[in-house]
Scaffold this motif. Structure first.
Motif, PDB file in Angstrom:
ATOM      1  N   LEU A  43      47.117 -20.913  47.448  1.00  0.00           N
ATOM      2  CA  LEU A  43      48.273 -21.641  46.933  1.00  0.00           C
ATOM      3  C   LEU A  43      48.094 -21.960  45.444  1.00  0.00           C
ATOM      4  O   LEU A  43      49.039 -21.838  44.660  1.00  0.00           O
ATOM      5  CB  LEU A  43      48.509 -22.914  47.741  1.00  0.00           C
ATOM      6  N   ALA A  44      46.894 -22.340  45.053  1.00  0.00           N
ATOM      7  CA  ALA A  44      46.634 -22.622  43.631  1.00  0.00           C
ATOM      8  C   ALA A  44      46.826 -21.363  42.790  1.00  0.00           C
ATOM      9  O   ALA A  44      47.428 -21.418  41.706  1.00  0.00           O
ATOM     10  CB  ALA A  44      45.223 -23.180  43.460  1.00  0.00           C
ATOM     11  N   TRP A  45      46.321 -20.229  43.273  1.00  0.00           N
ATOM     12  CA  TRP A  45      46.510 -18.979  42.534  1.00  0.00           C
ATOM     13  C   TRP A  45      47.987 -18.601  42.468  1.00  0.00           C
ATOM     14  O   TRP A  45      48.474 -18.137  41.449  1.00  0.00           O
ATOM     15  CB  TRP A  45      45.700 -17.853  43.158  1.00  0.00           C
ATOM     16  N   PHE A  46      48.702 -18.795  43.564  1.00  0.00           N
ATOM     17  CA  PHE A  46      50.128 -18.490  43.572  1.00  0.00           C
ATOM     18  C   PHE A  46      50.861 -19.338  42.530  1.00  0.00           C
ATOM     19  O   PHE A  46      51.641 -18.827  41.739  1.00  0.00           O
ATOM     20  CB  PHE A  46      50.727 -18.727  44.967  1.00  0.00           C
ATOM     21  N   GLU A  47      50.599 -20.633  42.535  1.00  0.00           N
ATOM     22  CA  GLU A  47      51.275 -21.521  41.593  1.00  0.00           C
ATOM     23  C   GLU A  47      50.865 -21.242  40.156  1.00  0.00           C
ATOM     24  O   GLU A  47      51.619 -21.539  39.228  1.00  0.00           O
ATOM     25  CB  GLU A  47      51.044 -22.983  41.970  1.00  0.00           C
ATOM     26  N   ALA A  48      49.704 -20.637  39.958  1.00  0.00           N
ATOM     27  CA  ALA A  48      49.259 -20.251  38.615  1.00  0.00           C
ATOM     28  C   ALA A  48      49.769 -18.867  38.223  1.00  0.00           C
ATOM     29  O   ALA A  48      49.497 -18.391  37.121  1.00  0.00           O
ATOM     30  CB  ALA A  48      47.734 -20.287  38.534  1.00  0.00           C
ATOM     31  N   GLY A  49      50.490 -18.211  39.127  1.00  0.00           N
ATOM     32  CA  GLY A  49      51.051 -16.901  38.821  1.00  0.00           C
ATOM     33  C   GLY A  49      50.110 -15.736  39.061  1.00  0.00           C
ATOM     34  O   GLY A  49      50.416 -14.604  38.695  1.00  0.00           O
ATOM     35  N   ARG A  50      49.000 -15.974  39.713  1.00  0.00           N
ATOM     36  CA  ARG A  50      48.031 -14.905  40.008  1.00  0.00           C
ATOM     37  C   ARG A  50      48.333 -14.381  41.414  1.00  0.00           C
ATOM     38  O   ARG A  50      47.621 -14.657  42.363  1.00  0.00           O
ATOM     39  CB  ARG A  50      46.622 -15.447  39.857  1.00  0.00           C
ATOM     40  N   LEU A  51      49.409 -13.616  41.501  1.00  0.00           N
ATOM     41  CA  LEU A  51      49.975 -13.236  42.785  1.00  0.00           C
ATOM     42  C   LEU A  51      49.073 -12.330  43.613  1.00  0.00           C
ATOM     43  O   LEU A  51      49.013 -12.480  44.840  1.00  0.00           O
ATOM     44  CB  LEU A  51      51.349 -12.607  42.581  1.00  0.00           C
ATOM     45  N   ASN A  52      48.382 -11.393  42.992  1.00  0.00           N
ATOM     46  CA  ASN A  52      47.498 -10.500  43.759  1.00  0.00           C
ATOM     47  C   ASN A  52      46.348 -11.264  44.393  1.00  0.00           C
ATOM     48  O   ASN A  52      46.045 -11.070  45.572  1.00  0.00           O
ATOM     49  CB  ASN A  52      46.976  -9.364  42.886  1.00  0.00           C
ATOM     50  N   ARG A  53      45.719 -12.143  43.626  1.00  0.00           N
ATOM     51  CA  ARG A  53      44.622 -12.952  44.180  1.00  0.00           C
ATOM     52  C   ARG A  53      45.143 -13.881  45.263  1.00  0.00           C
ATOM     53  O   ARG A  53      44.489 -14.088  46.284  1.00  0.00           O
ATOM     54  CB  ARG A  53      43.928 -13.754  43.083  1.00  0.00           C
ATOM     55  N   ALA A  54      46.325 -14.432  45.035  1.00  0.00           N
ATOM     56  CA  ALA A  54      46.932 -15.321  46.030  1.00  0.00           C
ATOM     57  C   ALA A  54      47.171 -14.566  47.333  1.00  0.00           C
ATOM     58  O   ALA A  54      46.870 -15.071  48.415  1.00  0.00           O
ATOM     59  CB  ALA A  54      48.242 -15.896  45.491  1.00  0.00           C
ATOM     60  N   ALA A  55      47.707 -13.369  47.216  1.00  0.00           N
ATOM     61  CA  ALA A  55      48.001 -12.565  48.413  1.00  0.00           C
ATOM     62  C   ALA A  55      46.728 -12.234  49.177  1.00  0.00           C
ATOM     63  O   ALA A  55      46.676 -12.364  50.407  1.00  0.00           O
ATOM     64  CB  ALA A  55      48.737 -11.283  48.020  1.00  0.00           C
ATOM     65  N   GLU A  56      45.693 -11.831  48.473  1.00  0.00           N
ATOM     66  CA  GLU A  56      44.427 -11.479  49.134  1.00  0.00           C
ATOM     67  C   GLU A  56      43.844 -12.677  49.878  1.00  0.00           C
ATOM     68  O   GLU A  56      43.437 -12.562  51.038  1.00  0.00           O
ATOM     69  CB  GLU A  56      43.424 -10.965  48.102  1.00  0.00           C
ATOM     70  N   ALA A  57      43.805 -13.826  49.201  1.00  0.00           N
ATOM     71  CA  ALA A  57      43.230 -15.025  49.824  1.00  0.00           C
ATOM     72  C   ALA A  57      44.072 -15.496  51.006  1.00  0.00           C
ATOM     73  O   ALA A  57      43.530 -15.864  52.055  1.00  0.00           O
ATOM     74  CB  ALA A  57      43.089 -16.142  48.789  1.00  0.00           C
ATOM     75  N   ALA A  58      45.395 -15.465  50.857  1.00  0.00           N
ATOM     76  CA  ALA A  58      46.269 -15.920  51.941  1.00  0.00           C
ATOM     77  C   ALA A  58      46.164 -14.993  53.148  1.00  0.00           C
ATOM     78  O   ALA A  58      46.126 -15.466  54.295  1.00  0.00           O
ATOM     79  CB  ALA A  58      47.715 -16.003  51.448  1.00  0.00           C
ATOM     80  N   GLN A  59      46.117 -13.705  52.921  1.00  0.00           N
ATOM     81  CA  GLN A  59      46.000 -12.753  54.035  1.00  0.00           C
ATOM     82  C   GLN A  59      44.658 -12.893  54.743  1.00  0.00           C
ATOM     83  O   GLN A  59      44.594 -12.814  55.976  1.00  0.00           O
ATOM     84  CB  GLN A  59      46.218 -11.333  53.529  1.00  0.00           C
TER      85      GLN A  59
END
Length: 192
Positions: free
Chosen positions: A32-48
């Motif tokens: 969620l922190a990466w998503f809100e920071a705009g780091r969408l690829n890292r956010a997707a990997e961590a969330a998945q």
């Protein structure tokens, strides 16, 4: 972002921490922190990864799942997969409605963004108001997010008066910080 990483490292170094916290909750918070920071690829990997571990451990309907669900919903909204965004948001809401008011508030704002993107403007505005009611009387800084979300939606509709009134109550923006509405502005703008 640095604070989240620092806290995550401390948490993961704690030997008493349970496997679900290490494999579901901490990666979900990071996502969620990466998503809100705009780091969408890292956010997707961590969330998945968090989602896979939550399913394996039977924690996919537990409070630990909320952050990765909100991240996956936000990513779906970015891709304009509105059905997935709505399904994931509703799943997060079904978890947060059980006594987690701050998290329910945030999930309701997520729902409002999905509905605004669908063109359901009145429902989105009603949902923003419902979110405010959850934290009414708390003076929580989270209430500013409701004002920001409503202002963006009303601006997309051509309303300049209400956003100006809402903005008057917000603190000045700090420089150098990415907006937590990255990408969501376009989503809300699609409602107009």
């Amino acid at each position: 972002m640095r604070a989240v990483e620092r806290e995550a490292a401390v948490a993961l170094a704690t030997p008493e921490l349970s496997e679900p916290v290490k494999l579901v909750m901490v990666p979900g918070v990071r996502a969620l922190a990466w998503f809100e920071a705009g780091r969408l690829n890292r956010a997707a990997e961590a969330a998945q990864a968090a989602e896979a571990e939550a399913r394996r451990l039977g924690f996919d309907r537990h409070f630990f799942a909320v952050d990765y669900l909100r991240t996956l919903a936000g990513l779906a909204l970015e891709r304009r997969d509105l059905d997935a965004a709505e399904r994931l948001t509703e799943q997060a809401l079904s978890i947060t409605e059980r006594g987690r008011p701050a998290f329910e508030f945030l999930a309701l704002l997520d729902r409002a963004q999905v509905w605004a993107t669908r063109g359901q403007v009145n429902e989105a505005l009603d949902t923003i108001e419902a979110a405010r009611q959850i934290l009414a009387g708390t003076n929580s800084v989270l209430l500013r997010r409701a004002d920001e979300t409503e202002a963006l939606l009303r601006l997309s509709l051509g309303d300049l008066r209400v956003p100006a009134e809402l903005a008057a109550g917000l603190p000045p923006a700090s420089r150098g910080r990415p907006s937590r509405h990255r990408g969501r502005t376009a989503a809300i703008g699609a409602a107009g």
